[in-house]
Design a protein around this motif. Sequence first.
Motif, short mmCIF file in Angstrom:
data_model
loop_
_atom_site.label_atom_id
_atom_site.label_comp_id
_atom_site.label_asym_id
_atom_site.label_seq_id
_atom_site.Cartn_x
_atom_site.Cartn_y
_atom_site.Cartn_z
N UNK A 1 -10.85 -7.96 -11.50
CA UNK A 1 -11.20 -6.54 -11.49
C UNK A 1 -9.96 -5.72 -11.78
N UNK A 2 -10.20 -4.56 -12.31
CA UNK A 2 -9.09 -3.66 -12.63
C UNK A 2 -8.63 -2.87 -11.42
N UNK A 3 -9.46 -2.74 -10.40
CA UNK A 3 -9.07 -1.97 -9.21
C UNK A 3 -9.80 -2.54 -7.99
N UNK A 4 -9.13 -2.36 -6.83
CA UNK A 4 -9.68 -2.81 -5.55
C UNK A 4 -9.53 -1.67 -4.54
N UNK A 5 -10.39 -1.66 -3.52
CA UNK A 5 -10.30 -0.65 -2.47
C UNK A 5 -10.58 -1.32 -1.12
N UNK A 6 -9.72 -1.01 -0.14
CA UNK A 6 -9.85 -1.57 1.19
C UNK A 6 -9.69 -0.47 2.22
N UNK A 7 -10.44 -0.56 3.33
CA UNK A 7 -10.35 0.36 4.45
C UNK A 7 -9.69 -0.35 5.62
N UNK A 8 -8.71 0.31 6.24
CA UNK A 8 -8.01 -0.27 7.39
C UNK A 8 -7.90 0.78 8.48
N UNK A 9 -8.04 0.40 9.75
CA UNK A 9 -7.84 1.37 10.84
C UNK A 9 -6.36 1.67 11.03
N UNK A 10 -6.08 2.86 11.47
CA UNK A 10 -4.69 3.25 11.66
C UNK A 10 -4.02 2.51 12.81
N UNK A 11 -4.83 1.91 13.70
CA UNK A 11 -4.27 1.18 14.85
C UNK A 11 -3.88 -0.26 14.50
N UNK A 12 -4.03 -0.66 13.24
CA UNK A 12 -3.69 -2.03 12.87
C UNK A 12 -2.20 -2.27 13.09
N UNK B 1 1.12 -4.94 6.38
CA UNK B 1 1.67 -3.64 6.77
C UNK B 1 3.13 -3.83 7.17
N UNK B 2 3.98 -2.92 6.68
CA UNK B 2 5.38 -2.93 7.07
C UNK B 2 5.70 -1.85 8.10
N UNK B 3 4.97 -0.76 8.07
CA UNK B 3 5.18 0.35 9.00
C UNK B 3 3.84 0.73 9.61
N UNK B 4 3.91 1.39 10.78
CA UNK B 4 2.68 1.80 11.44
C UNK B 4 1.97 2.87 10.61
N UNK B 5 0.65 2.78 10.62
CA UNK B 5 -0.17 3.74 9.89
C UNK B 5 -0.53 4.90 10.82
N UNK B 6 -0.66 6.08 10.22
CA UNK B 6 -1.02 7.27 10.99
C UNK B 6 -1.99 8.09 10.15
N UNK B 7 -3.22 8.11 10.61
CA UNK B 7 -4.25 8.84 9.87
C UNK B 7 -3.92 10.32 9.79
N UNK B 8 -3.32 10.86 10.86
CA UNK B 8 -3.01 12.28 10.87
C UNK B 8 -1.90 12.62 9.88
N UNK B 9 -1.05 11.62 9.53
CA UNK B 9 0.04 11.88 8.57
C UNK B 9 -0.39 11.60 7.13
N UNK B 10 -1.11 10.48 6.87
CA UNK B 10 -1.53 10.14 5.52
C UNK B 10 -2.80 9.32 5.60
N UNK B 11 -3.78 9.66 4.77
CA UNK B 11 -5.09 9.04 4.87
C UNK B 11 -5.33 7.95 3.83
N UNK B 12 -4.51 7.84 2.79
CA UNK B 12 -4.74 6.81 1.77
C UNK B 12 -3.44 6.48 1.05
#
Length: 785
Positions: A264-275, A325-336
């Motif tokens: 495929x030319x593109x992929x999309x994945x959803x991850x929780x910010x608490x991962x 993941x290398x750094x913690x995710x924060x939905x409030x800071x960046x969503x994608x």
Amino acid sequence: MKLGKVEFCHFLQILALFLCLSGMNQAELSRSRSKPYFQSGRTRTKRSWVWNQFFVLEEYMGTDPLYVGKLHSDVDKGDGSIKYILSGEGASSIFIIDENTGDIHATKRLDREEQAYYTLRAQALDRLTNKPVEPESEFVIKIQDINDNEPKFLDGPYTAGVPEMSPVGTSVVQVTATDADDPTYGNSARVVYSILQGQPYFSVEPKTGVIKTALPNMDREAKDQYLLVIQAKDMVGQNGGLSGTTSVTVTLTDVNDNPPRFPRRSYQYNVPESLPVASVVARIKAADADVGPNAEMEYKIVDGDGLGVFKISVDKDTQEGIITIQKELDFEAKTSYTLRIEAANMHVDPRFLSLGPFSDMTTVKIIVEDVDEPPVFTSRLYSMVVSEAAKVGTIIGTVAAHDPDASNSPVRYSIDRNTDLERYFNIDANSGVITTAKSLDRETNAVHNITVLAMESQNPAQIGRGYVAITILDINDNAPEFAMEYETTVCENAQPGQVIQKISAIDKDDPPNGHQFYFSLTAEAANNHNFTLQDNKDNTATVLTRRNGFRRQEQSVFYLPIFIVDSGSPSLSSTNTLTIRVCDCDADGIAQTCNAEAYILPAGLSTGALIAILACVLTLLVLVLLIVTMRRRKKEPLIFDEERDIRENIVRYDDEGGGEEDTEAFDMAALRNLNIIRDTKTRRDVTPEIQFLSRPTFKSIPDNVIFREFIWERLKEADVDPCAPPYDSLQTYAFEGNGSVAESLSSLDSISSNSDQNYDYLSDWGPRFKRLADMYGTGPDCLYS
């Protein structure tokens, strides 16, 4: 000795054939002259031509013996006086000779592959004297080969491999067939090779057996294995030749001729910010038709806004790209996040670069999902200090936490009591202020590590944890004391000013500048005439004698009170008592004995006296034990009875026994529960005798049917017989106790004549007591009244 004419001509024909084939071969013909052989009455003779080799075809299938040749001696005149004998390999078993004519025949089928020639010896004997007329002659019978063995592939079946995309004529493998026939005679062993199966992909060299590729660009991904059938035929492949076959499995080995391609030319994945960090976000894989090292790939993120947040590595087993993941995710800071990922072969074959670039690109979009996160503290670890003199309720410090979600729910605080079991501290649920709840003691616990819990008001299940280290500051609240328990001695011959002990002190407090102790004698001990104290100014002191002439008889122990002061603010002090014993010492000042009682103890007893005293004591103990044992035996009853209470009894009157001794104690519980086995009691003073009416012992009867029927039958007989005496009766002795109204119903007592007792009430007790009412009541007289 010579051959016949027919055999000689046949041999010349064979010799001519050999000379034509080899040009150099020569028949094994030799001429030898015999040595003079003398016999009585005869002149010397010479031997004629002698053939020392015969030929015979193998695999003769006829029923008659096969003629090989003829032996003949010049001495033989045909009159039967000469006898021929044969010895050596196969003589008599395979080859036989006519002793009269010298004809040789083969009696068995011969196989050149088993044995190519036989060496034999022939001799002519005089039939009468059985003596040789000529010396023994050796000759060879050679087996002529025929084409009776097919070629065989001794190493088959074969397996081989060749790289895919190989050019035409690439050597694959060489096969070899062997023929057991004679390679020096004819074409029986000359083999040629041909391919029966596997065309048009492969070919075989007819003479060498080398298999080669016959088509170009054979693709492993299309077909990776071929089965060939190779034939080997002797007689140079001519008709009538024998043949053998073998199989050859050819596998096309892989080359890197296929570049990787993402499905495929593109992929999309959803991850929780608490991962958590290092968690796997996704796995992607570029397809590569090659295998092994040719399919090994490397992945890398070449572009995108998630270069520092995500990384990609390769799974060596599956060749997948693993995004983590290398750094913690924060939905409030960046969503994608968007990533550009490249996959490329690690081992590229320059021969196939024309097929295109051996790499591919794809786009991966990662969507961050919002989750309800627990409160987060402003610091991972809080460090606080408080004095151990702090009063209850003193504020130590404050912790703070907030809800990282967009809702920013209020936070409530509490202390994890598993980390504060003694409940030294409290925390304000709303403000996070930590206060003391008990008095603190640094000497008990210098640092308290507690965990503070922060939970959301709207969702108490979301709990954050903060860690607080509270250090207790020291105050001077402990007085100094001796560093150890001292055992001090002074010799009786000690001189004035002699050092007898060096002491030091300890203090549980921990002042910032260290301890400084001061030593002195108490006021009441300052003017004593026995000992003095010297402060060494290094937290130690020395105890010295003031006089000599210490005597244990006068005073064996001295108590010296020592006053110790620390340097704290305010300073604390304590009085510690040093115990000094007076001892008898040797010339080196080492104490030998310190007991004053040693001068007043009487002379010790000898060992013999002690042994005598112990023997007397043991004898007295044995006598006392014997007396006690004898008294106990006298007090034991005559009848073994474990229970000395009053029980119901069954009295037997139809026995001639001697009075009360015939009454045996019987436990009525046995009638109620027949499973109880009653042991027979024995008397100590009576020898057991055989009773005429012995009671049977019923062991483990399931119910009380026997006794029930027995009692019912007796009761019925008593009811219908008004004059029957009470041969059997149940009686209770002293069961009612003193003062019983009913008193005893025993017939032993009621038999007395002058009794004023009125028994008319027995008639009111029913038919079971009718017999007693008739006997003792006012009714009509009976025979025994």
